[in-house]
Design a protein around this motif. Structure first.
Motif, PDB file in Angstrom:
ATOM      1  N   UNK A  42       0.759  -1.243   0.000  1.00 59.01           N
ATOM      2  CA  UNK A  42       0.000   0.000   0.000  1.00 59.01           C
ATOM      3  C   UNK A  42       0.788   1.291   0.000  1.00 59.01           C
ATOM      4  N   UNK A  43       2.125   1.241  -0.024  1.00 60.91           N
ATOM      5  CA  UNK A  43       2.911   2.467  -0.133  1.00 60.91           C
ATOM      6  C   UNK A  43       2.524   3.184  -1.419  1.00 60.91           C
ATOM      7  N   UNK A  44       2.234   4.467  -1.327  1.00 55.69           N
ATOM      8  CA  UNK A  44       1.690   5.198  -2.463  1.00 55.69           C
ATOM      9  C   UNK A  44       2.727   6.145  -3.070  1.00 55.69           C
ATOM     10  N   UNK A  45       2.742   6.162  -4.388  1.00 59.74           N
ATOM     11  CA  UNK A  45       3.526   7.124  -5.148  1.00 59.74           C
ATOM     12  C   UNK A  45       2.544   7.985  -5.945  1.00 59.74           C
ATOM     13  N   UNK A  46       2.738   9.291  -5.918  1.00 57.19           N
ATOM     14  CA  UNK A  46       1.824  10.166  -6.640  1.00 57.19           C
ATOM     15  C   UNK A  46       2.041  10.117  -8.140  1.00 57.19           C
ATOM     16  N   UNK A  47       1.171  10.795  -8.856  1.00 56.17           N
ATOM     17  CA  UNK A  47       1.313  10.907 -10.308  1.00 56.17           C
ATOM     18  C   UNK A  47       2.217  12.095 -10.618  1.00 56.17           C
ATOM     19  N   UNK A  48       3.340  11.863 -11.282  1.00 56.45           N
ATOM     20  CA  UNK A  48       4.270  12.974 -11.546  1.00 56.45           C
ATOM     21  C   UNK A  48       3.869  13.782 -12.767  1.00 56.45           C
ATOM     22  N   UNK A  49       4.482  14.928 -12.899  1.00 59.63           N
ATOM     23  CA  UNK A  49       4.477  15.677 -14.157  1.00 59.63           C
ATOM     24  C   UNK A  49       5.565  15.064 -15.035  1.00 59.63           C
ATOM     25  N   UNK A  50       5.248  14.757 -16.278  1.00 61.46           N
ATOM     26  CA  UNK A  50       6.164  14.001 -17.133  1.00 61.46           C
ATOM     27  C   UNK A  50       6.693  14.877 -18.265  1.00 61.46           C
ATOM     28  N   UNK A  51       8.005  14.846 -18.426  1.00 62.40           N
ATOM     29  CA  UNK A  51       8.673  15.508 -19.543  1.00 62.40           C
ATOM     30  C   UNK A  51       9.494  14.479 -20.320  1.00 62.40           C
ATOM     31  N   UNK A  52       9.547  14.602 -21.643  1.00 61.38           N
ATOM     32  CA  UNK A  52      10.560  13.827 -22.375  1.00 61.38           C
ATOM     33  C   UNK A  52      11.944  14.292 -21.949  1.00 61.38           C
ATOM     34  N   UNK A  53      12.876  13.367 -21.863  1.00 58.80           N
ATOM     35  CA  UNK A  53      14.219  13.762 -21.426  1.00 58.80           C
ATOM     36  C   UNK A  53      14.866  14.719 -22.422  1.00 58.80           C
ATOM     37  N   UNK A  54      14.380  14.729 -23.650  1.00 60.52           N
ATOM     38  CA  UNK A  54      14.891  15.686 -24.642  1.00 60.52           C
ATOM     39  C   UNK A  54      14.545  17.130 -24.272  1.00 60.52           C
ATOM     40  N   UNK A  55      13.554  17.312 -23.380  1.00 61.31           N
ATOM     41  CA  UNK A  55      13.166  18.649 -22.929  1.00 61.31           C
ATOM     42  C   UNK A  55      13.703  18.927 -21.526  1.00 61.31           C
ATOM     43  N   UNK A  56      14.927  18.477 -21.277  1.00 60.42           N
ATOM     44  CA  UNK A  56      15.500  18.536 -19.934  1.00 60.42           C
ATOM     45  C   UNK A  56      15.614  19.969 -19.419  1.00 60.42           C
ATOM     46  N   UNK A  57      15.926  20.924 -20.259  1.00 58.95           N
ATOM     47  CA  UNK A  57      16.041  22.309 -19.785  1.00 58.95           C
ATOM     48  C   UNK A  57      14.699  22.827 -19.293  1.00 58.95           C
ATOM     49  N   UNK A  58      13.634  22.563 -20.046  1.00 60.66           N
ATOM     50  CA  UNK A  58      12.298  22.997 -19.622  1.00 60.66           C
ATOM     51  C   UNK A  58      11.886  22.297 -18.338  1.00 60.66           C
ATOM     52  N   UNK A  59      12.242  21.016 -18.211  1.00 60.67           N
ATOM     53  CA  UNK A  59      11.900  20.268 -17.003  1.00 60.67           C
ATOM     54  C   UNK A  59      12.599  20.858 -15.781  1.00 60.67           C
ATOM     55  N   UNK A  60      13.873  21.220 -15.922  1.00 61.50           N
ATOM     56  CA  UNK A  60      14.604  21.837 -14.806  1.00 61.50           C
ATOM     57  C   UNK A  60      14.016  23.198 -14.451  1.00 61.50           C
ATOM     58  N   UNK A  61      13.673  23.982 -15.469  1.00 60.44           N
ATOM     59  CA  UNK A  61      13.077  25.288 -15.207  1.00 60.44           C
ATOM     60  C   UNK A  61      11.749  25.131 -14.460  1.00 60.44           C
ATOM     61  N   UNK A  62      10.956  24.141 -14.843  1.00 57.85           N
ATOM     62  CA  UNK A  62       9.682  23.871 -14.168  1.00 57.85           C
ATOM     63  C   UNK A  62       9.941  23.455 -12.716  1.00 57.85           C
ATOM     64  N   UNK A  63      10.909  22.579 -12.508  1.00 59.07           N
ATOM     65  CA  UNK A  63      11.241  22.140 -11.148  1.00 59.07           C
ATOM     66  C   UNK A  63      11.597  23.329 -10.264  1.00 59.07           C
ATOM     67  N   UNK A  64      12.370  24.252 -10.792  1.00 62.47           N
ATOM     68  CA  UNK A  64      12.821  25.388  -9.985  1.00 62.47           C
ATOM     69  C   UNK A  64      11.699  26.373  -9.682  1.00 62.47           C
ATOM     70  N   UNK A  65      10.584  26.275 -10.413  1.00 53.78           N
ATOM     71  CA  UNK A  65       9.422  27.114 -10.090  1.00 53.78           C
ATOM     72  C   UNK A  65       8.636  26.529  -8.918  1.00 53.78           C
TER      73      UNK A  65
END
Length: 290
Positions: free
Chosen positions: A257-280
């Motif tokens: 029953x350990x739960x993991x939430x649903x993440x926001x998913x980015x293609x790894x090719x969009x790594x810069x956008x993913x990092x910018x989103x994380x920092x927000x």
């Protein structure tokens, strides 16, 4: 093969997708083809220069978590990690210098566990680093049965899993968060605190946010932090270590029953956008998929 690398610290724009040589497995090692990973705070701290990897040199390949397919093994004794099987692992990148954001990732077989097929890779990729950190922090507290435990930073990835692990072990959990909105997302069955907590109310504190809440401890209480440089200077510091055995334990916790939430998913090719989103500061985790 591709790898996400940077040469000098900076913002998301320093991240580059490069072609690098594919690793070769030696005895006791496995090579996993990348399916998914996540962005962790340590990835950003390494990228921006707050953390310097001890065993690496420029260019640096980032990434702690990995879910993927075993494509090569070194030796013949890895019976539960055969070629073609699904696996998950954690590379202690700041210590080892080995990042997981590449097409093929070489890790010690002792750092890897079979991965359940019923989870989406992006969801499962949230487990390795955060889960190992939470589990090792809980174990370091070495609690008596039915203890009162404060989790500092309870809204974060590590704090969320620590709450569940503590409750599964029969402890009474107190959670400290920054805002009412974060408190509302926590289980109703735990004691939720926003910003502060009364003095001398818990038997143990697990700090996952770098904040000193030692005043909340009963005299002689146990205090553990998983944050290097935490303000909780008198707490025992736990540096998360790789462990395939503990990952197997965490997979069993998923079955219970350990739960993991649903993440926001980015293609790894969009790594810069993913990092910018994380920092927000998103309230959900960010996963990277190939």
């Amino acid at each position: 093969m591709f790898a996400i690398q940077f040469d000098e610290p900076g913002g998301p724009d320093v991240l580059k997708i490069r072609e690098v040589p594919r690793p070769i497995a030696r005895d006791g090692e496995v090579i996993i083809e990348f399916e998914a990973s996540t962005i962790n705070p340590a990835d950003v701290k390494i990228r921006n220069g707050q953390i310097a990897p001890r065993a690496a040199h420029s260019p640096f390949t980032l990434g702690y978590d990995i879910v993927g397919t075993v494509v090569e093994t070194g030796g013949s004794s890895l019976t539960d990690l055969p070629v073609g099987s699904r696996a998950l692992g954690m590379s202690a990148m700041a210590v080892s210098g080995i990042g997981t954001w590449s097409q093929f990732v070489k890790l010690s077989a002792d750092s890897v566990a079979p991965a359940p097929e019923e989870f989406e890779a992006a969801t499962l990729a949230q487990l390795p680093l955060a889960g190992l950190t939470a589990l090792q922090g809980v174990q370091a507290l070495d609690l008596a049965e039915e203890s009162d435990v404060l989790v500092v930073g309870a809204a974060g990835a590590v704090g969320n899993l620590a709450i569940q692990l503590l409750r599964n072990r029969g402890h009474r959990v107190h959670a400290l968060v920054r805002s009412d909105e974060q408190a509302e997302r926590l289980p109703a069955e735990i004691d939720r605190h926003v910003g502060d907590i009364p003095d001398s109310v818990v038997d143990a504190v697990l700090d996952t946010a770098g904040i000193d809440m030692s005043d909340a401890l009963h005299p002689g209480g146990r205090h553990v932090t998983v944050v290097p440089g935490s303000a909780a200077v008198d707490a025992k510091l736990i540096i998360t270590r790789e462990s395939g055995a503990m990952l197997r334990d965490l997979v069993r916790e998923l079955d219970q029953g350990l739960r993991l939430g649903e993440p926001i998913v980015y293609p790894i090719s969009e790594i810069r956008s993913a990092h910018a989103h994380f920092e927000r500061g998103p309230e959900r985790r960010i996963a990277l998929v190939n």
